[in-house]
Motif scaffolding. Structure first.
Motif, mmCIF file in Angstrom:
data_model
loop_
_atom_site.group_PDB
_atom_site.id
_atom_site.type_symbol
_atom_site.label_atom_id
_atom_site.label_comp_id
_atom_site.label_asym_id
_atom_site.label_seq_id
_atom_site.Cartn_x
_atom_site.Cartn_y
_atom_site.Cartn_z
ATOM 1 N N SER A 132 -115.611 18.808 -28.292
ATOM 2 C CA SER A 132 -114.657 18.787 -27.195
ATOM 3 C C SER A 132 -113.218 18.692 -27.692
ATOM 4 O O SER A 132 -112.296 18.897 -26.909
ATOM 5 N N GLY A 133 -113.000 18.383 -28.974
ATOM 6 C CA GLY A 133 -111.628 18.191 -29.404
ATOM 7 C C GLY A 133 -111.210 18.918 -30.656
ATOM 8 O O GLY A 133 -110.111 19.468 -30.714
ATOM 9 N N PHE A 134 -112.054 18.977 -31.663
ATOM 10 C CA PHE A 134 -111.650 19.478 -32.972
ATOM 11 C C PHE A 134 -112.229 20.871 -33.231
ATOM 12 O O PHE A 134 -113.426 21.114 -33.022
ATOM 13 N N ARG A 189 -104.239 15.272 -32.302
ATOM 14 C CA ARG A 189 -104.902 16.060 -31.273
ATOM 15 C C ARG A 189 -105.400 15.174 -30.117
ATOM 16 O O ARG A 189 -105.440 15.600 -28.963
ATOM 17 N N LEU A 190 -105.785 13.933 -30.464
ATOM 18 C CA LEU A 190 -106.390 13.056 -29.465
ATOM 19 C C LEU A 190 -105.387 12.201 -28.712
ATOM 20 O O LEU A 190 -105.602 11.877 -27.549
ATOM 21 N N TYR A 191 -104.295 11.808 -29.416
ATOM 22 C CA TYR A 191 -103.358 10.854 -28.809
ATOM 23 C C TYR A 191 -101.930 11.398 -28.867
ATOM 24 O O TYR A 191 -101.601 12.238 -29.711
ATOM 25 N N HIS A 192 -101.106 10.843 -28.021
ATOM 26 C CA HIS A 192 -99.691 11.208 -27.991
ATOM 27 C C HIS A 192 -98.871 9.952 -27.688
ATOM 28 O O HIS A 192 -99.377 8.978 -27.121
ATOM 29 N N GLY A 193 -97.605 10.009 -28.109
ATOM 30 C CA GLY A 193 -96.666 8.943 -27.762
ATOM 31 C C GLY A 193 -97.057 7.585 -28.318
ATOM 32 O O GLY A 193 -97.462 7.447 -29.474
ATOM 33 N N SER A 194 -96.975 6.566 -27.480
ATOM 34 C CA SER A 194 -97.244 5.190 -27.920
ATOM 35 C C SER A 194 -98.717 5.001 -28.313
ATOM 36 O O SER A 194 -99.028 4.178 -29.185
ATOM 37 N N ASP A 195 -99.605 5.737 -27.673
ATOM 38 C CA ASP A 195 -101.022 5.629 -28.049
ATOM 39 C C ASP A 195 -101.242 6.101 -29.483
ATOM 40 O O ASP A 195 -102.022 5.511 -30.237
ATOM 41 N N LEU A 196 -100.558 7.179 -29.859
ATOM 42 C CA LEU A 196 -100.682 7.676 -31.230
ATOM 43 C C LEU A 196 -100.156 6.656 -32.232
ATOM 44 O O LEU A 196 -100.769 6.411 -33.276
ATOM 45 N N GLN A 197 -99.021 6.034 -31.912
ATOM 46 C CA GLN A 197 -98.466 5.010 -32.807
ATOM 47 C C GLN A 197 -99.431 3.834 -32.948
ATOM 48 O O GLN A 197 -99.629 3.298 -34.047
ATOM 49 N N ARG A 198 -100.031 3.437 -31.844
ATOM 50 C CA ARG A 198 -100.964 2.304 -31.878
ATOM 51 C C ARG A 198 -102.179 2.629 -32.752
ATOM 52 O O ARG A 198 -102.586 1.815 -33.587
ATOM 53 N N LYS A 251 -113.970 7.601 -28.212
ATOM 54 C CA LYS A 251 -113.213 6.528 -27.578
ATOM 55 C C LYS A 251 -112.038 7.075 -26.787
ATOM 56 O O LYS A 251 -111.709 6.580 -25.700
ATOM 57 N N SER A 252 -111.359 8.101 -27.339
ATOM 58 C CA SER A 252 -110.191 8.667 -26.641
ATOM 59 C C SER A 252 -110.581 9.311 -25.319
ATOM 60 O O SER A 252 -109.741 9.458 -24.422
ATOM 61 N N ARG A 253 -111.812 9.715 -25.199
ATOM 62 C CA ARG A 253 -112.284 10.362 -23.976
ATOM 63 C C ARG A 253 -112.996 9.393 -23.039
ATOM 64 O O ARG A 253 -113.647 9.808 -22.079
ATOM 65 N N GLY A 254 -112.930 8.096 -23.388
ATOM 66 C CA GLY A 254 -113.500 7.095 -22.506
ATOM 67 C C GLY A 254 -115.004 6.991 -22.561
ATOM 68 O O GLY A 254 -115.622 6.392 -21.671
ATOM 69 N N VAL A 296 -105.470 11.597 -44.082
ATOM 70 C CA VAL A 296 -106.590 12.506 -43.808
ATOM 71 C C VAL A 296 -106.813 12.662 -42.313
ATOM 72 O O VAL A 296 -107.013 13.774 -41.799
ATOM 73 N N THR A 297 -106.781 11.577 -41.588
ATOM 74 C CA THR A 297 -107.160 11.614 -40.166
ATOM 75 C C THR A 297 -106.004 11.944 -39.226
ATOM 76 O O THR A 297 -106.236 12.174 -38.035
ATOM 77 N N LEU A 298 -104.773 11.983 -39.745
ATOM 78 C CA LEU A 298 -103.610 12.158 -38.864
ATOM 79 C C LEU A 298 -103.663 13.441 -38.033
ATOM 80 O O LEU A 298 -103.345 13.400 -36.825
ATOM 81 N N PRO A 299 -104.032 14.606 -38.583
ATOM 82 C CA PRO A 299 -104.097 15.811 -37.724
ATOM 83 C C PRO A 299 -105.053 15.635 -36.547
ATOM 84 O O PRO A 299 -104.760 16.095 -35.435
ATOM 85 N N GLY A 300 -106.178 14.966 -36.768
ATOM 86 C CA GLY A 300 -107.119 14.734 -35.674
ATOM 87 C C GLY A 300 -106.589 13.740 -34.670
ATOM 88 O O GLY A 300 -106.758 13.918 -33.450
ATOM 89 N N LEU A 301 -105.924 12.700 -35.159
ATOM 90 C CA LEU A 301 -105.363 11.703 -34.234
ATOM 91 C C LEU A 301 -104.276 12.318 -33.372
ATOM 92 O O LEU A 301 -104.143 11.974 -32.195
#
Length: 256
Positions: free
Chosen positions: A5-7, A46-55, A85-88, A39-44
């Motif tokens: 669903s994401g990558f 894709r899943l998160y933006h803004g303050s969620d990505l920073q967290r 988790k990002s998709r609940g 390593v995981t930053l490109p995937g993160l």
């Protein structure tokens, strides 16, 4: 092409290749934490933006240290858990718990197999061929050592992403500690045989019968027996170096 669903496959391959630089930013405080985030930053992203990505990025900067080869199943599994988790979606294990639970055992298995057994065994075979006059043996060493290492890196990453926390079952079925134990005994036999061969060929040019060189073999057999009885790696290394030293001095190749 969307794999899940994401990558996409392209994105997953990009992160798998980034894992080759996992140790590039190794530090004493948190070990491989920067490499893990790299390593995981490109995937993160894709899943998160803004303050969620920073967290999530701050969360991935936590302490992490494992074997560079067997770290990839952990990274793949973490990405899948993070995606769920990002998709609940309900997950049976938190990402942090998954990382901390597998990092130590994977480090122990990977270091014992790749650095403590497979690399010395490949080096032993290369030394045999070098002494026999095959100068290309250094390339054979690189091929023997890197082929299973690269295979398990990428296969483990994809398997971890597909299986998430269930990758634990696969790691147990690989039985790397048992395989390392058997290969370590083979390595000792090869090193002992190498010592006997060096002593035998070296004594051929001296005033001593070259048959004496093969007396190293009983010592090798004794060392192999001690390994099976639980001889420590340090004592095994000392015994092998001693046999090499005796062989080299008997044939006059090295002098103290």
């Amino acid at each position: 092409m969307i794999v899940s669903s994401g990558f996409s496959k392209k994105l997953l391959w990009s992160m798998a290749l980034r894992a080759l630089f996992l140790q590039s930013s190794w530090n004493f405080e948190r070990m491989q934490n920067l490499g893990f985030l790299f390593v995981t930053l490109p995937g993160l992203r894709r899943l998160y933006h803004g303050s969620d990505l920073q967290r999530v990025c701050r969360k991935n900067l936590a302490y992490f240290n494992s074997n560079p080869v067997l770290a990839l199943p952990i990274i793949g599994g973490s990405l899948r858990l993070e995606e769920q988790k990002s998709r609940g979606m309900d997950s049976s294990m938190e990402v942090e718990d998954f990382k901390s639970a597998l990092a130590g055992p994977c480090a122990a298995m990977g270091d014992s197999f790749f650095w403590g057994t497979w690399r010395p065994l490949a080096a032993c075979l290369a030394v045999w061929l070098t002494l026999a006059g095959y100068g290309w043996s250094v390339f054979l060493f690189l091929l023997i050592y890197n082929t299973p290492a690269f295979f398990l890196r990428f296969y483990g990453f994809w398997l971890g992403y597909r299986r998430d926390y269930r990758i634990i079952d696969n790691l147990q079925r690989w039985r790397l500690p048992d395989l390392a134990y058997r290969l370590r005994a083979l390595m000792v036999m090869l090193l002992g045989g190498l010592s006997a061969w060096v002593a035998h060929t070296g004594l051929e040019g001296l005033q001593v019968s070259s048959v004496w060189g093969w007396l190293v073999v009983p010592g090798v057999l004794a060392a192999g027996s001690l390994v099976r009885r639980g001889l420590s790696s340090l004592l095994m290394l000392i015994a092998v170096v001693t046999l090499l030293w005796i062989g080299l001095h008997l044939c006059g190749i090295a002098r103290l």
